[in-house]
Design a protein around this motif. Structure first.
Motif, mmCIF file in Angstrom:
data_model
loop_
_atom_site.group_PDB
_atom_site.id
_atom_site.type_symbol
_atom_site.label_atom_id
_atom_site.label_comp_id
_atom_site.label_asym_id
_atom_site.label_seq_id
_atom_site.Cartn_x
_atom_site.Cartn_y
_atom_site.Cartn_z
ATOM 1 N N LEU A 157 -6.691 -6.813 -0.914
ATOM 2 C CA LEU A 157 -6.220 -5.557 -0.511
ATOM 3 C C LEU A 157 -6.238 -4.674 -1.798
ATOM 4 N N ASP A 209 -6.265 -0.267 5.888
ATOM 5 C CA ASP A 209 -6.390 -0.808 4.594
ATOM 6 C C ASP A 209 -7.694 -0.894 4.280
ATOM 7 N N TYR A 268 -10.051 -3.092 1.827
ATOM 8 C CA TYR A 268 -10.248 -4.527 1.375
ATOM 9 C C TYR A 268 -11.618 -4.519 0.603
ATOM 10 N N THR A 275 0.752 -1.362 -0.005
ATOM 11 C CA THR A 275 0.064 -0.118 -0.112
ATOM 12 C C THR A 275 0.827 1.172 0.029
ATOM 13 N N GLY A 313 -4.064 1.424 0.899
ATOM 14 C CA GLY A 313 -3.892 1.365 2.313
ATOM 15 C C GLY A 313 -3.433 2.927 2.782
#
Lengths: 283, 532
Positions: free
Chosen positions: B257, B188, B190, A198, B260
């Motif tokens: 995912l 995060d 999802y 991320t 994030g």
């Protein structure tokens, strides 16, 4: 044994003496007065200061030699937002290279003469260490008043995992360095690693297409982690070994960083990987 | 008689209202209670004793035994089970400070001290109204319900429970209703399929059987990476240890995912513009991030930067989807042209909140005076109302612990204009505007349903009401009349009588504060997280 109170007192005394005595401004700071525990929790608030947005950032104190003169300002009239922010002093150019977790600043100092026309910024989360690098840059500038070398490097305290987009606009950077990042060995600490699926999206945001991410570590496990996460990210591709070894920055990264020197002394291994930022896919 | 538990979140579909209080979800049709779903207690799930290693096992067992026992279809039957009052555990109210171990202890204490079932902290509904999605806090689970009709009565039938790696904070469902987007407190986001596929259910069962030790544990460090005697000793010890259990098992259901933040997420919005889809996420560290929608969620298109405190709510104008209204711990509401990240306008909200709060000299706020009042926007709701023969975009704002609704009109020139402060008889907890009739666009609904806090005093997030014996209606309805909100007295939802032991002890009250008023905790404090 020297107690912590004594240590603090010595540090304060050293720093105030440095501050007062103008004749010492060319003297490099002593690391022993700036040591700090090697780990910082990237998830806590840390009383950080950071600009609301890149437009709010006043870089003039970090790169005084690159501040525009009033005449140049007239050539480029200020936008309304500048006026609203009360900004008068802008830089001639934007910061283009970021050393994330710059530590004691070895890479910055070594890179300064190599990229004399590029602004380099070290970001470090530990207060004491940041202060050391700032003092070091100040002293180096004072030692070289005529050549103008070291005017292009700066260091500030920041949590790059949270606030990178507060400092840099989209596609502003051409190089990002991650030199010997905290390995966070435990699996439950992996989220705190500086490289993650991320976070790579954020690095891709501040890095322009074609820009390079440099990584080096002495921990093979972390190296594999960084490689697998950048490889898996659609915005990055691994730079070939030939190109990697031809890159001047790689040599500097290997030998000039403080950690790099330490690993050298211990005859440790060093794992290097470079990644190129790709163009975003069309919509 | 003790006051009953208020509703902390609600969703609506046509004339069906789905509202969660504590750990149960009530289903209303035209203001009459149809059925109640109650979350099974934590002990029943058997999770806490083996908190970490058991995650997948509980998942499998839960899936197999889902729904049957837990649903009370008959609304008139007394709900005999002692209701539980719960909330996020205390450790979580301290932002990211607690060490892992400490936190774990808190958690089990919370359970030992009488917590029974996890509280519902978020609700969502698919656009076709067939499925309701709920997040339960303590077990970090996303539960999917089918809105099923049985003998002519709607009820909620749990289809699945999926325990997420971290507690989800905000939910969204894609327009096609096939994917749940969950944003969690670790930052995060999802994507999960709405319906748990058969294959993955099988997978769950397989992984829950003890796996043979896959590979021997190898320390990631070696002599060359270690620079102190002490660490060298630690490494030797690690090597002596032949095997080590995996520190945490990943959930075994399919979850992707998407993106994030390194921050706690507070809200999420999915936006469709012609040919392009976006995911907008807001976090505790003042960021609003614009990412591309699925499948290119790794591309960050930009940020809306301008808040100086946490962002708690974002809302897209359905009529002008390029505009975003955001609010949080700042004194103002922000209007953004979010594609370019341009701040268009800021509108003061605090002065309107202050004039409401002046009446209440409750709690700590009175000592510091109204000037030091801190506001936390808890809701931003979009609706449209005809005013002077024209349809106006209206935003209804609620703030944590404030017994009022604030309405603003989004003008043509893209700034918010204050219209009205409507004082209500309790702190506003949740609001719904009739979204279903708005989709038709022919007759904009002019009704709002507001859940008020019947437990705490108006204007206070900690002090309990004193009026014992009176049963306050937790749901109120308001109508727009010529652009202004007025109470709709005819709305009298039939609510079941409170049960014994409900919301009675002071311990529960503290927990209730955590459940209903968690946003102010997001504010950063001076001197916190100091190193050295």
């Amino acid at each position: 044994m020297v107690g912590p109170a004594n240590k603090r007192q010595k540090r304060e005394q050293y720093k105030s003496e440095r501050g007062e005595d103008a004749t010492r401004n060319q003297e490099l700071p002593k690391k022993k007065f700036y040591r700090q525990r090697a780990h910082a929790n990237p998830f806590s608030d840390h009383n950080l200061t950071y600009p609301i947005s890149p437009a709010h950032m006043d870089w003039s104190s970090y790169y005084p030699a690159f501040v525009t003169t009033p005449e140049e300002n007239q050539a480029h009239p200020q936008s309304d937002t500048d006026v609203a922010l009360g900004r008068v002093r802008q830089l001639k150019k934007d910061v283009e290279v970021a050393d994330i977790g710059c530590g004691f600043g070895g890479l910055l100092v070594a890179m300064a003469p190599v990229l004399p026309d590029t602004l380099l910024l070290g970001m470090e989360i530990r207060t004491q260490v940041t202060e050391y690098v700032q003092e070091r840059i100040k002293a180096l500038r004072a030692q070289n008043p005529d050549t103008g070398v070291y005017q292009n490097i700066g260091c500030l305290r920041a949590n790059a995992m949270k606030f990178l987009p507060n400092f840099f606009k989209k596609h502003q950077l051409s190089k990002i360095f991650f030199c010997f990042p905290d390995p966070h060995f435990k699996a439950r600490k992996h989220k705190a690693r500086i490289v993650s699926t991320t976070l790579n999206s954020e690095y891709a945001y501040v890095l322009r297409p074609g820009g390079i991410v440099y990584t080096i570590t002495d921990v093979e496990d972390l190296h594999n982690w960084m490689v697998s996460h950048f490889d898996a990210h659609p915005s990055f591709e691994r730079v070939s070994e030939d190109e990697q070894e031809a890159d001047e920055c790689v040599k500097i990264m290997r030998v000039e960083t403080e950690e790099g020197k330490k690993v050298e002394r211990n005859k440790g291994q060093k794992f290097v990987a470079l990644f190129r930022r790709l163009e975003d896919p069309p919509w | 008689m003790s006051p009953r538990m208020p509703y902390q979140c609600m969703v609506q579909c046509g004339n069906l209202l789905i509202a969660a209080r504590g750990s149960s979800i009530d289903l209303f049709e035209d203001s009459s209670l149809l059925s109640t779903w109650k979350c099974p207690s934590i002990q029943a799930v058997g999770k806490i004793q083996h908190h970490i290693p058991e995650v997948t096992t509980t998942l499998a067992t839960q899936n197999s035994q889902s729904s049957s026992v837990e649903i009370t279809i008959d609304s008139s039957s007394p709900l005999a089970k002692k209701r539980k009052l719960s909330s996020s555990d205390q450790a979580e109210s301290k932002p990211f400070l607690g060490k892992g171990k400490e936190k774990q202890n808190n958690r089990s204490n919370a359970v030992l001290s009488g917590l029974e079932a996890p509280a519902v902290i978020a609700l969502a509904i698919t656009t076709d109204c067939h499925h309701v999605i709920a997040v339960t806090g303590e077990d970090k689970s996303i539960r999917v319900f089918e809105l099923a009709q049985e003998d002519g009565v709607f009820n909620l039938k749990q289809l699945s429970r999926r325990a997420m790696p971290k507690r989800p904070c905000a939910l969204a469902v894609t327009d096609d209703g096939s994917t749940i987007i969950s944003a969690d407190k670790f930052g995060d986001v999802y994507a999960l399929s709405l319906i748990v596929l058969e294959t993955s259910a099988v997978l769950n069962l397989e992984t829950s059987t003890p796996e043979p030790a896959a590979k021997a544990f190898m320390p990631a460090a070696n002599e060359l990476t270690i620079h102190s005697q002490r660490n060298l000793k630690a490494l030797e010890n690690q090597r002596r240890q032949t095997n080590k259990p995996a520190e945490k098992s990943e959930p075994s259901f399919e979850h992707r995912l998407l993106l994030g933040h390194v921050s706690m997420l507070t809200d999420i919005a999915l936006v469709e513009l012609p040919g392009r889809s976006y995911i907008i996420t807001a976090d505790r560290d003042e960021h609003i991030r614009i990412s591309r929608g699925i499948p290119h969620t790794h591309v960050i298109e930009g940020y809306c930067l301008g808040h100086s405190e946490f962002v708690s709510r974002i809302c897209i104008s359905a009529d002008r989807p390029r505009l975003l209204v955001s609010g949080g711990g700042d004194d103002e509401l922000f209007v953004w042209e979010w594609e370019s990240g341009t701040l268009i306008s800021k509108t003061d909200l605090k002065k309107h909140v202050s004039s409401v709060m002046e009446r209440f000299d409750i709690g700590e706020q009175s000592d510091k005076g109204i000037e030091s009042l801190k506001i936390a926007v808890s809701g931003i709701y979009f609706t449209q109302q005809a005013l002077h023969d024209r349809l106006q975009d209206i935003f209804v704002i609620t703030c944590e612990g404030v017994p009022a609704l604030f309405t603003f009109a989004l003008r043509e020139e893209n700034h918010l204009e204050y219209i009205q402060t409507l004082k209500i008889s309790g702190n506003a907890l949740a609001v719904i505007v009739d979204t279903t009739s708005r989709r038709g666009q022919t007759h904009p609904s002019n009704q709002l349903i507001v859940s008020i806090d019947t437990f705490h005093k108006p204007g206070s997030t900690t002090e309990e009401r004193e009026e014992a014996g009176t049963i306050l209606n937790p749901l109120h309805s308001y109508k727009f009349k010529e652009g202004k909100l007025v109470q709709n007295e005819s709305f009298q939802p039939a609510i079941a009588a409170p049960e014994d032991g409900e919301a009675s002890t002071s311990v529960a009250s503290g927990r209730l504060t955590n459940l209903l008023y968690s946003l102010e905790n997001l504010r950063k404090r001076e001197g916190e997280g100091q190193e050295e």
